[in-house]
Design a protein around this motif. Structure first.
Motif, PDB file in Angstrom:
ATOM      1  N   GLY B  66       0.784  -1.234   0.000  1.00 45.91           N
ATOM      2  CA  GLY B  66       0.000   0.000   0.000  1.00 45.91           C
ATOM      3  C   GLY B  66       0.819   1.288   0.000  1.00 45.91           C
ATOM      4  O   GLY B  66       1.013   1.929  -1.041  1.00 45.91           O
ATOM      5  N   PHE B  67       1.300   1.683   1.168  1.00 52.85           N
ATOM      6  CA  PHE B  67       2.040   2.939   1.268  1.00 52.85           C
ATOM      7  C   PHE B  67       3.352   2.888   0.490  1.00 52.85           C
ATOM      8  O   PHE B  67       3.719   3.853  -0.192  1.00 52.85           O
ATOM      9  CB  PHE B  67       2.302   3.271   2.737  1.00 52.85           C
ATOM     10  N   ARG B  68       4.053   1.763   0.586  1.00 50.83           N
ATOM     11  CA  ARG B  68       5.378   1.662  -0.037  1.00 50.83           C
ATOM     12  C   ARG B  68       5.345   1.860  -1.550  1.00 50.83           C
ATOM     13  O   ARG B  68       6.319   2.313  -2.148  1.00 50.83           O
ATOM     14  CB  ARG B  68       5.984   0.277   0.266  1.00 50.83           C
ATOM     15  N   GLU B  69       4.231   1.499  -2.167  1.00 50.99           N
ATOM     16  CA  GLU B  69       4.154   1.637  -3.627  1.00 50.99           C
ATOM     17  C   GLU B  69       3.314   2.826  -4.052  1.00 50.99           C
ATOM     18  O   GLU B  69       2.990   2.972  -5.235  1.00 50.99           O
ATOM     19  CB  GLU B  69       3.654   0.321  -4.250  1.00 50.99           C
ATOM     20  N   SER B  70       2.974   3.694  -3.109  1.00 51.15           N
ATOM     21  CA  SER B  70       2.205   4.891  -3.450  1.00 51.15           C
ATOM     22  C   SER B  70       3.165   6.042  -3.779  1.00 51.15           C
ATOM     23  O   SER B  70       4.338   6.013  -3.393  1.00 51.15           O
ATOM     24  CB  SER B  70       1.326   5.296  -2.259  1.00 51.15           C
ATOM     25  N   PRO B  71       2.683   7.044  -4.482  1.00 53.45           N
ATOM     26  CA  PRO B  71       3.535   8.217  -4.767  1.00 53.45           C
ATOM     27  C   PRO B  71       3.993   8.908  -3.478  1.00 53.45           C
ATOM     28  O   PRO B  71       5.023   9.568  -3.450  1.00 53.45           O
ATOM     29  CB  PRO B  71       2.612   9.138  -5.573  1.00 53.45           C
ATOM     30  N   GLN B  72       3.238   8.738  -2.390  1.00 50.74           N
ATOM     31  CA  GLN B  72       3.588   9.405  -1.140  1.00 50.74           C
ATOM     32  C   GLN B  72       4.869   8.855  -0.519  1.00 50.74           C
ATOM     33  O   GLN B  72       5.503   9.524   0.288  1.00 50.74           O
ATOM     34  CB  GLN B  72       2.430   9.313  -0.138  1.00 50.74           C
ATOM     35  N   PHE B  73       5.245   7.618  -0.868  1.00 48.79           N
ATOM     36  CA  PHE B  73       6.466   7.061  -0.293  1.00 48.79           C
ATOM     37  C   PHE B  73       7.691   7.886  -0.697  1.00 48.79           C
ATOM     38  O   PHE B  73       8.587   8.132   0.123  1.00 48.79           O
ATOM     39  CB  PHE B  73       6.640   5.588  -0.692  1.00 48.79           C
ATOM     40  N   ALA B  74       7.729   8.339  -1.929  1.00 51.24           N
ATOM     41  CA  ALA B  74       8.856   9.169  -2.372  1.00 51.24           C
ATOM     42  C   ALA B  74       8.883  10.504  -1.625  1.00 51.24           C
ATOM     43  O   ALA B  74       9.952  11.015  -1.283  1.00 51.24           O
ATOM     44  CB  ALA B  74       8.784   9.398  -3.879  1.00 51.24           C
ATOM     45  N   GLU B  75       7.693  11.051  -1.357  1.00 48.44           N
ATOM     46  CA  GLU B  75       7.617  12.311  -0.574  1.00 48.44           C
ATOM     47  C   GLU B  75       8.216  12.119   0.820  1.00 48.44           C
ATOM     48  O   GLU B  75       8.969  12.947   1.322  1.00 48.44           O
ATOM     49  CB  GLU B  75       6.151  12.716  -0.352  1.00 48.44           C
ATOM     50  N   TRP B  76       7.823  11.015   1.456  1.00 51.25           N
ATOM     51  CA  TRP B  76       8.312  10.692   2.796  1.00 51.25           C
ATOM     52  C   TRP B  76       9.829  10.511   2.793  1.00 51.25           C
ATOM     53  O   TRP B  76      10.534  11.078   3.630  1.00 51.25           O
ATOM     54  CB  TRP B  76       7.584   9.422   3.267  1.00 51.25           C
ATOM     55  N   ARG B  77      10.323   9.738   1.840  1.00 53.15           N
ATOM     56  CA  ARG B  77      11.762   9.486   1.805  1.00 53.15           C
ATOM     57  C   ARG B  77      12.552  10.758   1.483  1.00 53.15           C
ATOM     58  O   ARG B  77      13.686  10.920   1.927  1.00 53.15           O
ATOM     59  CB  ARG B  77      12.089   8.371   0.806  1.00 53.15           C
ATOM     60  N   ALA B  78      11.948  11.671   0.733  1.00 55.51           N
ATOM     61  CA  ALA B  78      12.640  12.936   0.449  1.00 55.51           C
ATOM     62  C   ALA B  78      12.819  13.751   1.728  1.00 55.51           C
ATOM     63  O   ALA B  78      13.798  14.472   1.894  1.00 55.51           O
ATOM     64  CB  ALA B  78      11.865  13.739  -0.587  1.00 55.51           C
TER      65      ALA B  78
END
Lengths: 106, 106
Positions: B66-78
């Protein structure tokens, strides 16, 4: 509040007996220790022989030297120690300001 | 409920900036993810560059994929990734029956 974080590895196949033992140790020994607030045990999903024992103490000193140097520590280790595949890795953690709950369900 | 347990090591001296960043990442990104229940960050006492990120999700699948493959994961990691001294060690845990609270203060 201080979190005691014990990273535990048990022998293969002993999950049910270990969970019974640690529940008994928590409720009969640790729950009576000075400064104890709460404790819970979580079972690993990827590593099925890995457990986390997470205990909240009022202060670091309530756990160590407090509980660790009390006669009750030997009682606790007699209950749970036989299941350990290796010595648990224990460290302590303090809360930070980073805490969020879901507004609807947290 | 499933616990995501991320064991994080940051670069020396970056504690204050990391804590600000991860608080922001939790509240602006992760708290909006589907299946998110609660999240908190604990700071190591013995290992001052060690943090635990503990997130409760409704199901394992809410976190991954779910979260790991969402566009939001890149936001979090940034937001938080620049502080990591090494890749966080992430595993998941399930509750057991072993849970005790102090009757007076738990």
């Amino acid at each position: 509040m201080i979190l005691e974080h014990a990273d535990i590895r048990i022998a293969p196949g002993a999950n049910a007996a270990f969970e019974e033992a640690i529940q008994r140790g928590l409720s009969t020994v640790i729950a009576k220790a000075g400064g104890f607030r709460s404790g819970k045990v979580m079972r690993g999903i990827e590593s099925t022989e890995r457990y986390l024992l997470l205990i909240e103490w009022d202060t670091l000193e309530d756990h160590t030297p407090g509980f660790r140097e009390s006669p009750q520590f030997a009682e606790w280790r007699a209950i749970v120690g036989p299941f350990f595949a290796q010595p648990p890795v224990v460290e302590h953690f303090a809360a930070t300001a980073a805490q969020v709950s879901s507004p609807t369900r947290g």
